[in-house]
Design an enzyme around this catalytic site. Sequence first.
Site, short mmCIF file in Angstrom:
data_model
loop_
_atom_site.label_atom_id
_atom_site.label_comp_id
_atom_site.label_asym_id
_atom_site.label_seq_id
_atom_site.Cartn_x
_atom_site.Cartn_y
_atom_site.Cartn_z
N GLU A 7 49.89 33.15 57.84
CA GLU A 7 49.17 34.33 57.36
C GLU A 7 48.00 34.75 58.24
O GLU A 7 47.67 35.93 58.31
CB GLU A 7 48.67 34.09 55.93
CG GLU A 7 49.80 34.06 54.92
CD GLU A 7 49.30 34.03 53.49
OE1 GLU A 7 48.33 34.74 53.19
OE2 GLU A 7 49.87 33.30 52.69
N ASP A 80 51.22 30.71 52.84
CA ASP A 80 50.48 29.83 51.93
C ASP A 80 51.35 29.32 50.77
O ASP A 80 52.27 30.00 50.33
CB ASP A 80 49.26 30.57 51.36
CG ASP A 80 48.16 30.74 52.40
OD1 ASP A 80 48.22 30.04 53.43
OD2 ASP A 80 47.26 31.56 52.18
N ASP A 82 51.45 29.31 47.58
CA ASP A 82 51.20 29.82 46.24
C ASP A 82 52.05 31.07 46.02
O ASP A 82 52.89 31.42 46.86
CB ASP A 82 49.71 30.12 46.02
CG ASP A 82 49.16 31.14 47.02
OD1 ASP A 82 49.96 31.70 47.80
OD2 ASP A 82 47.94 31.37 47.03
N GLU A 84 51.33 34.25 46.09
CA GLU A 84 51.13 35.29 47.10
C GLU A 84 51.80 34.89 48.40
O GLU A 84 52.42 35.73 49.08
CB GLU A 84 49.63 35.52 47.32
CG GLU A 84 48.90 36.12 46.13
CD GLU A 84 49.38 37.52 45.79
OE1 GLU A 84 49.63 38.32 46.71
OE2 GLU A 84 49.54 37.81 44.60
N TYR A 304 44.41 23.16 50.63
CA TYR A 304 44.48 24.55 50.20
C TYR A 304 43.56 24.80 49.01
O TYR A 304 43.53 24.02 48.06
CB TYR A 304 45.92 24.92 49.84
CG TYR A 304 46.14 26.39 49.66
CD1 TYR A 304 45.85 27.28 50.69
CD2 TYR A 304 46.64 26.91 48.47
CE1 TYR A 304 46.05 28.64 50.54
CE2 TYR A 304 46.86 28.27 48.31
CZ TYR A 304 46.55 29.13 49.36
OH TYR A 304 46.74 30.48 49.20
N ARG A 306 43.31 27.46 46.81
CA ARG A 306 43.68 28.24 45.62
C ARG A 306 44.64 27.40 44.78
O ARG A 306 45.84 27.38 45.03
CB ARG A 306 44.32 29.57 46.03
CG ARG A 306 43.31 30.52 46.67
CD ARG A 306 43.91 31.88 46.96
NE ARG A 306 42.89 32.75 47.54
CZ ARG A 306 42.66 32.86 48.85
NH1 ARG A 306 43.39 32.16 49.70
NH2 ARG A 306 41.72 33.66 49.31
N HIS A 350 50.26 22.11 42.96
CA HIS A 350 49.47 21.85 44.16
C HIS A 350 48.40 20.81 43.88
O HIS A 350 47.96 20.61 42.76
CB HIS A 350 48.81 23.14 44.65
CG HIS A 350 49.78 24.27 44.84
ND1 HIS A 350 50.89 24.16 45.64
CD2 HIS A 350 49.82 25.52 44.32
CE1 HIS A 350 51.56 25.30 45.60
NE2 HIS A 350 50.93 26.13 44.80
#
Length: 922
Positions: A7, A80, A82, A84, A304, A306, A350
């Site tokens: 990203e 990533d 997640d 998104e 990570y 989030r 996660h």
Amino acid sequence: MNVVIVESAAKAKTINKYLGSGYKVIASYGHVRDLPAKDGSVEPDQDFAMHWEVDPKSQKIMREIADALKKADKLILATDPDREGEAISWHILQILNQKKALNKNTEVERVAFNAITKQSILAALKEPRKIDEPLVDAYLARRALDYLVGFTLSPVLWRKLPGSRSAGRVQSVALRLVCDREAEIEAFKTDEYWTIEALLSTAKGEDVRSRLVAIDGTTLKKLDIKDEATATAIRKALIGQNFRVASVEKKATKRNPFPPFTTSTLQMDASRKLGFSAKQTMQIAQRLYEGVDIGGETVGLITYMRTDGVQIVPEAVGHIRDVISAEYGKNYTPFAREYKTKAKNAQEAHEAIRPTDPRRKPDQVRKYLEKDQAALYDLIWKRAISSQMAPADIEQTAAEIEVKGADGKAYGMRANGSVLMFDGFLKVYEEGRDDRVLTIPKGKDDPADDDSENRRLPALAVGDQLKDKEVSADQHFTQPPPRFSEATLVKRMEELGIGRPSTYASTMAVLVDRDYVRIEKKRLVPEDKGRLVIAFLESFFKKYVEFDFTAELEEKLDLISNNELAYKDVLRDFWRDFMAAVGEIKDLRVGDVLEALNEMLGPHVFPDKGDGSDPRLCPKCGSGRLSLKISGKYGAFIGCGNYPECNYTRQLTQSADGDANALDGKVLGYNDEGVAVTLRTGRFGPYIQLGEAAGDEKPKRSSIPKGIDAATLDFEKALQLLSLPREVGQHPDEGGAITAGLGRFGPFIVHENDGAKTYVNLESIEDVLTIGLNRAVTLIAEKRAGGGKSRFQRNAPKVLKDLGAHPSEGGAVQVLEGRYGPYVTHNKVNATVPRAKDPASLTMDEAVSLLAERVANGGGKKSKPARAAKPKATKAAKPDKAESAAPVERKAAKPAAAKKPAAAKKPAKAAAPAKKLARAKA
């Protein structure tokens, strides 16, 4: 060759070093396409078809990816880990397939890693998978819901409540929490109460602090002692009496460590301890995650950021325990701990946020990090280490003390204390504390906040006699619940199951950017605009701002991601009920809407006067009924129902200076011609006026500048303000008049000669009223000698970040702090930094993109930065990534207030005539 998609450019650079020449790592720079900010991007009538758009920057990136794939054996989507990130990978693959850019023999793999370390990345490459379609479906459902709510509800708001900007699925519920808390604070009734404390002394002279807890065997409640007379009588009854220890109880307790950080708990503790906003915390954490230069090597320092999981993988737990044993000893290293989240609707796929290598201690990396980065890493490291440490052992002691009062009553006192026997995890870390609903003694700390962990009682035994050294009676007042901080609002949203880790920070930013709330001393204070929006939604769309409804919708999205529910079924159910609710109010007149808001916001906009009179009775004509009014030009205000016979208007809420009603029309005095100087109250606050309007001739007016209290303004000061601008005198050497006045940026003087003007800012309103010719000439000379700057003017723009030389054109690229906000500049081209972007985190690639966009939009080479105060309508209203609910305002019915909100216009019109304001239709 293998092509890897991540990203961010920083991440791409780091990963490229780890993988070597056999891989080409390309950054997507986040989402490569989105729903266009216009009607029709989601079509419910076409089975919720979604029409995506690739922006110019992303088109260039997609061409780069397609070119690289011509010679590639494998495409590895490594965005990533997640929702998104999964969606970005899905979008990229969709575009490539549409362009037929993938060869038949090209393998496509999806990998996800929780930390940017060589070990994590290589391990992830060994375990590729397919794109998680249910997770993508959950993203599509969320994106469609946010779009449909925003592009359906916001135009309704603009038509029925001009001046409102947008409504959103999560944004509006968060705003309701802030507004509900404010209403609770306003409705709170303060109660007085008293506490009795005694400082006692043992036979050895040791101090014992105690508090009265019972009278004649009846336990006292907090508000039982209500007045000073009762408290004083009790105090006198206790002075000089014999105090005896009736019982002593000791109890051993343990305090267990806190789990490692999730997104929300990191934001909370960073706010409490470091003063970071949620957005700032995430921006700093992003840099720590993507990697920083440690001794010539780019290293990802944390996992990570989030996540709402609290677990840590066994391998990392082992490393943490090794650090604890080496640093603090075996007695601080108990059994390995496992944590499970208590948050509603949590996703535990996660890990928690932790250091990628616990052996990398904060002191070892501090010199490589910026100050804020070092502070946040220190917080994350300590929380993760302490989560696997031994509990703290505490011995609590409670002593009950009896005393016979001089009035014959039996009084019971209690003395509490505790001793930290073993510090355990507290040696490393203790969580910060949120605000609680406390009762604060006047001039003292909270009596209920015993601080017993820091208070140690001397050795006491049953029967010990104690002497009083001091007996005090302290007055207290109950306090309303505190306003939300960003940290406590995030905590409450998480408890209710509203929003997700990736949305908390941006939801806060949306509320501030749209002027629905302001941040005051780190507290979220709802603006009147925000309260109007919530009152409207609660009156006509109550279901959609209910906490349970929003949480249930989040649960359905989770079921979609678990492949237990079809996402279009969720959309159909939502859309059917939502459109029915919209249809119910489409024929409502604005007047009906305002009357509903009058009732809901009554205590706020029509506060009780305390004398039993009708708070909505017009104070000017005495017969009209006050009501909310909406003006496309001025927004919301209060006006008299007898308009045009009565032109009374005032601000939506009273000013901090006092009751605006009482000020309106107050005569301060009469000038030499016998014309009255009156104090008036208009839409933008109090102002002064000389005389009355005569036909088309407007009376002279002056706004009251900051620093002058309207309630204490006297006649002399009013005349001075009305005299502005005033001529200070003629320049003795150069000729031309020197004038003092009040301008947009405060008090100033100006020298005008042959069409040339020299402005000098003054420090205060008193300067503009009193400055003489000699000092004015001196300031003007200093201004010119200083190359255009005087000691009262702003300095040269502050350099926030020096990005280095432009990669293609050369020349310095810098991020500067301008009058209208941060901007990036290169070769006299200036581009505003978006409000949602931290200027300190701006990269060269992002800066070049902003500059190119500025030139493409006709920015050219200008000596002044683009004004951040006047963004384009399409950008101001573009849906936020987290909320996706703000439609492009100019695409709706184009009400005047939506097009150009009054708050963004000229504050100098604070003294807008009451008649103009009152002409707005109810």
